[in-house]
Scaffold this motif. Structure first.
Motif, mmCIF file in Angstrom:
data_model
loop_
_atom_site.group_PDB
_atom_site.id
_atom_site.type_symbol
_atom_site.label_atom_id
_atom_site.label_comp_id
_atom_site.label_asym_id
_atom_site.label_seq_id
_atom_site.Cartn_x
_atom_site.Cartn_y
_atom_site.Cartn_z
ATOM 1 N N LEU A 185 40.460 37.416 36.114
ATOM 2 C CA LEU A 185 39.498 38.045 37.016
ATOM 3 C C LEU A 185 39.905 37.799 38.463
ATOM 4 O O LEU A 185 40.046 36.648 38.887
ATOM 5 C CB LEU A 185 38.103 37.465 36.743
ATOM 6 C CG LEU A 185 36.935 38.161 37.392
ATOM 7 C CD1 LEU A 185 36.761 39.560 36.816
ATOM 8 C CD2 LEU A 185 35.671 37.352 37.151
ATOM 9 N N ILE A 186 40.078 38.885 39.230
ATOM 10 C CA ILE A 186 40.551 38.765 40.600
ATOM 11 C C ILE A 186 39.617 39.531 41.534
ATOM 12 O O ILE A 186 39.689 40.753 41.637
ATOM 13 C CB ILE A 186 41.987 39.296 40.729
ATOM 14 C CG1 ILE A 186 42.894 38.523 39.774
ATOM 15 C CG2 ILE A 186 42.466 39.188 42.166
ATOM 16 C CD1 ILE A 186 44.316 38.950 39.770
ATOM 17 N N PRO A 187 38.742 38.797 42.255
ATOM 18 C CA PRO A 187 37.851 39.448 43.216
ATOM 19 C C PRO A 187 38.574 39.756 44.525
ATOM 20 O O PRO A 187 39.519 39.065 44.908
ATOM 21 C CB PRO A 187 36.747 38.408 43.434
ATOM 22 C CG PRO A 187 37.411 37.095 43.161
ATOM 23 C CD PRO A 187 38.475 37.369 42.124
ATOM 24 N N GLN A 188 38.111 40.788 45.220
ATOM 25 C CA GLN A 188 38.763 41.197 46.469
ATOM 26 C C GLN A 188 38.626 40.173 47.585
ATOM 27 O O GLN A 188 39.420 40.159 48.522
ATOM 28 C CB GLN A 188 38.218 42.533 46.935
ATOM 29 C CG GLN A 188 36.764 42.473 47.353
ATOM 30 C CD GLN A 188 36.304 43.761 47.990
ATOM 31 O OE1 GLN A 188 37.123 44.554 48.422
ATOM 32 N NE2 GLN A 188 35.009 43.954 48.058
ATOM 33 N N ASP A 189 37.637 39.286 47.503
ATOM 34 C CA ASP A 189 37.441 38.316 48.581
ATOM 35 C C ASP A 189 38.291 37.056 48.430
ATOM 36 O O ASP A 189 38.189 36.139 49.228
ATOM 37 C CB ASP A 189 35.962 37.949 48.728
ATOM 38 C CG ASP A 189 35.378 37.317 47.477
ATOM 39 O OD1 ASP A 189 36.092 37.195 46.457
ATOM 40 O OD2 ASP A 189 34.181 36.958 47.504
ATOM 41 N N ASP A 190 39.167 37.036 47.432
ATOM 42 C CA ASP A 190 40.102 35.925 47.269
ATOM 43 C C ASP A 190 41.313 36.176 48.166
ATOM 44 O O ASP A 190 42.106 37.079 47.886
ATOM 45 C CB ASP A 190 40.531 35.821 45.802
ATOM 46 C CG ASP A 190 41.532 34.712 45.547
ATOM 47 O OD1 ASP A 190 42.044 34.097 46.513
ATOM 48 O OD2 ASP A 190 41.812 34.461 44.369
ATOM 49 N N PRO A 191 41.455 35.425 49.259
ATOM 50 C CA PRO A 191 42.557 35.690 50.191
ATOM 51 C C PRO A 191 43.939 35.505 49.560
ATOM 52 O O PRO A 191 44.916 36.072 50.037
ATOM 53 C CB PRO A 191 42.328 34.700 51.332
ATOM 54 C CG PRO A 191 41.434 33.651 50.784
ATOM 55 C CD PRO A 191 40.648 34.275 49.664
ATOM 56 N N THR A 208 41.532 42.049 35.319
ATOM 57 C CA THR A 208 40.388 42.741 35.891
ATOM 58 C C THR A 208 40.375 42.417 37.377
ATOM 59 O O THR A 208 40.357 41.251 37.755
ATOM 60 C CB THR A 208 39.078 42.268 35.231
ATOM 61 O OG1 THR A 208 39.157 42.501 33.823
ATOM 62 C CG2 THR A 208 37.881 43.012 35.797
ATOM 63 N N TRP A 209 40.422 43.455 38.205
ATOM 64 C CA TRP A 209 40.472 43.222 39.644
ATOM 65 C C TRP A 209 39.461 44.113 40.358
ATOM 66 O O TRP A 209 39.049 45.141 39.866
ATOM 67 C CB TRP A 209 41.874 43.433 40.188
ATOM 68 C CG TRP A 209 42.297 44.867 40.287
ATOM 69 C CD1 TRP A 209 42.238 45.659 41.414
ATOM 70 C CD2 TRP A 209 42.837 45.694 39.249
ATOM 71 N NE1 TRP A 209 42.708 46.916 41.126
ATOM 72 C CE2 TRP A 209 43.078 46.965 39.801
ATOM 73 C CE3 TRP A 209 43.130 45.491 37.911
ATOM 74 C CZ2 TRP A 209 43.609 48.015 39.062
ATOM 75 C CZ3 TRP A 209 43.644 46.530 37.169
ATOM 76 C CH2 TRP A 209 43.884 47.776 37.740
ATOM 77 N N GLN A 210 39.113 43.664 41.560
ATOM 78 C CA GLN A 210 38.155 44.389 42.379
ATOM 79 C C GLN A 210 38.892 45.150 43.482
ATOM 80 O O GLN A 210 39.707 44.584 44.211
ATOM 81 C CB GLN A 210 37.157 43.413 43.000
ATOM 82 C CG GLN A 210 35.983 44.084 43.655
ATOM 83 C CD GLN A 210 34.967 43.070 44.155
ATOM 84 O OE1 GLN A 210 35.300 41.927 44.454
ATOM 85 N NE2 GLN A 210 33.720 43.503 44.239
ATOM 86 N N SER A 211 38.585 46.427 43.592
ATOM 87 C CA SER A 211 39.171 47.265 44.641
ATOM 88 C C SER A 211 38.473 47.019 45.971
ATOM 89 O O SER A 211 37.381 46.448 46.025
ATOM 90 C CB SER A 211 39.034 48.748 44.274
ATOM 91 O OG SER A 211 39.811 49.058 43.151
ATOM 92 N N THR A 257 30.700 46.375 37.741
ATOM 93 C CA THR A 257 30.859 44.943 37.493
ATOM 94 C C THR A 257 32.100 44.704 36.645
ATOM 95 O O THR A 257 32.580 45.616 35.960
ATOM 96 C CB THR A 257 29.643 44.367 36.728
ATOM 97 O OG1 THR A 257 29.611 44.963 35.415
ATOM 98 C CG2 THR A 257 28.337 44.623 37.460
ATOM 99 N N PRO A 258 32.604 43.465 36.639
ATOM 100 C CA PRO A 258 33.734 43.159 35.748
ATOM 101 C C PRO A 258 33.341 43.316 34.278
ATOM 102 O O PRO A 258 34.157 43.726 33.450
ATOM 103 C CB PRO A 258 34.101 41.716 36.069
ATOM 104 C CG PRO A 258 33.229 41.265 37.167
ATOM 105 C CD PRO A 258 32.265 42.341 37.507
ATOM 106 N N GLU A 259 32.094 43.020 33.963
ATOM 107 C CA GLU A 259 31.628 43.148 32.573
ATOM 108 C C GLU A 259 31.643 44.615 32.137
ATOM 109 O O GLU A 259 31.994 44.925 31.001
ATOM 110 C CB GLU A 259 30.220 42.556 32.431
ATOM 111 C CG GLU A 259 30.156 41.053 32.641
ATOM 112 C CD GLU A 259 30.120 40.621 34.108
ATOM 113 O OE1 GLU A 259 30.324 39.419 34.362
ATOM 114 O OE2 GLU A 259 29.906 41.472 35.015
ATOM 115 N N ALA A 260 31.270 45.509 33.048
ATOM 116 C CA ALA A 260 31.298 46.941 32.726
ATOM 117 C C ALA A 260 32.726 47.415 32.487
ATOM 118 O O ALA A 260 32.978 48.248 31.613
ATOM 119 C CB ALA A 260 30.640 47.744 33.836
ATOM 120 N N ALA A 261 33.665 46.880 33.253
ATOM 121 C CA ALA A 261 35.073 47.231 33.047
ATOM 122 C C ALA A 261 35.527 46.782 31.657
ATOM 123 O O ALA A 261 36.166 47.539 30.929
ATOM 124 C CB ALA A 261 35.941 46.606 34.134
#
Length: 112
Positions: free
Chosen positions: A77-83, A9-12, A57-61
């Motif tokens: 889980l991979i958020p976009q703000d993780d450099p 699960t990742w954030q665009s 949200t990741p939960e919705a995905a």
């Protein structure tokens, strides 16, 4: 029946969340009494067999998947703000684009 399946699960960049379940092949003989359809699999991390994008949200995905298949287990889980994740997110975005190009933008769940 629920099966554990590897997924991410990742954030665009636009802030929405996406989920992709890795393609897999069964490694055992389905007619063998010891065959386990949940665990006798080998994953290919070069494409998805299930993809759902654009969630708030990741939960919705994850819920999008659970409407089709119950209890897939854990997700990475991979958020976009993780450099450290920029390269991974770019790769997942490319795999998602490839999935949509092959199966249409409305493709939701495909065994491909």
């Amino acid at each position: 029946m629920s099966y554990n399946r590897d997924n991410v699960t990742w954030q665009s960049a636009n802030g929405t969340w996406n989920i992709g379940f890795w393609r897999f092949e069964y490694t055992g003989d389905g007619t063998d009494e010891d065959f386990d359809a949940e665990w006798d699999v080998e994953y290919s991390h070069d494409g998805f067999w299930f993809l759902s994008t654009g969630h708030a949200t990741p939960e919705a995905a994850m819920d999008a998947y659970c409407q089709e298949e119950p209890n897939p287990g854990m997700t990475l889980l991979i958020p976009q703000d993780d450099p450290q994740a920029a390269d991974d997110i770019a790769r997942y975005e490319a795999l998602a684009a490839d999935f949509k190009a092959k199966h249409g933008s409305s493709a939701y769940c495909l065994n491909a």
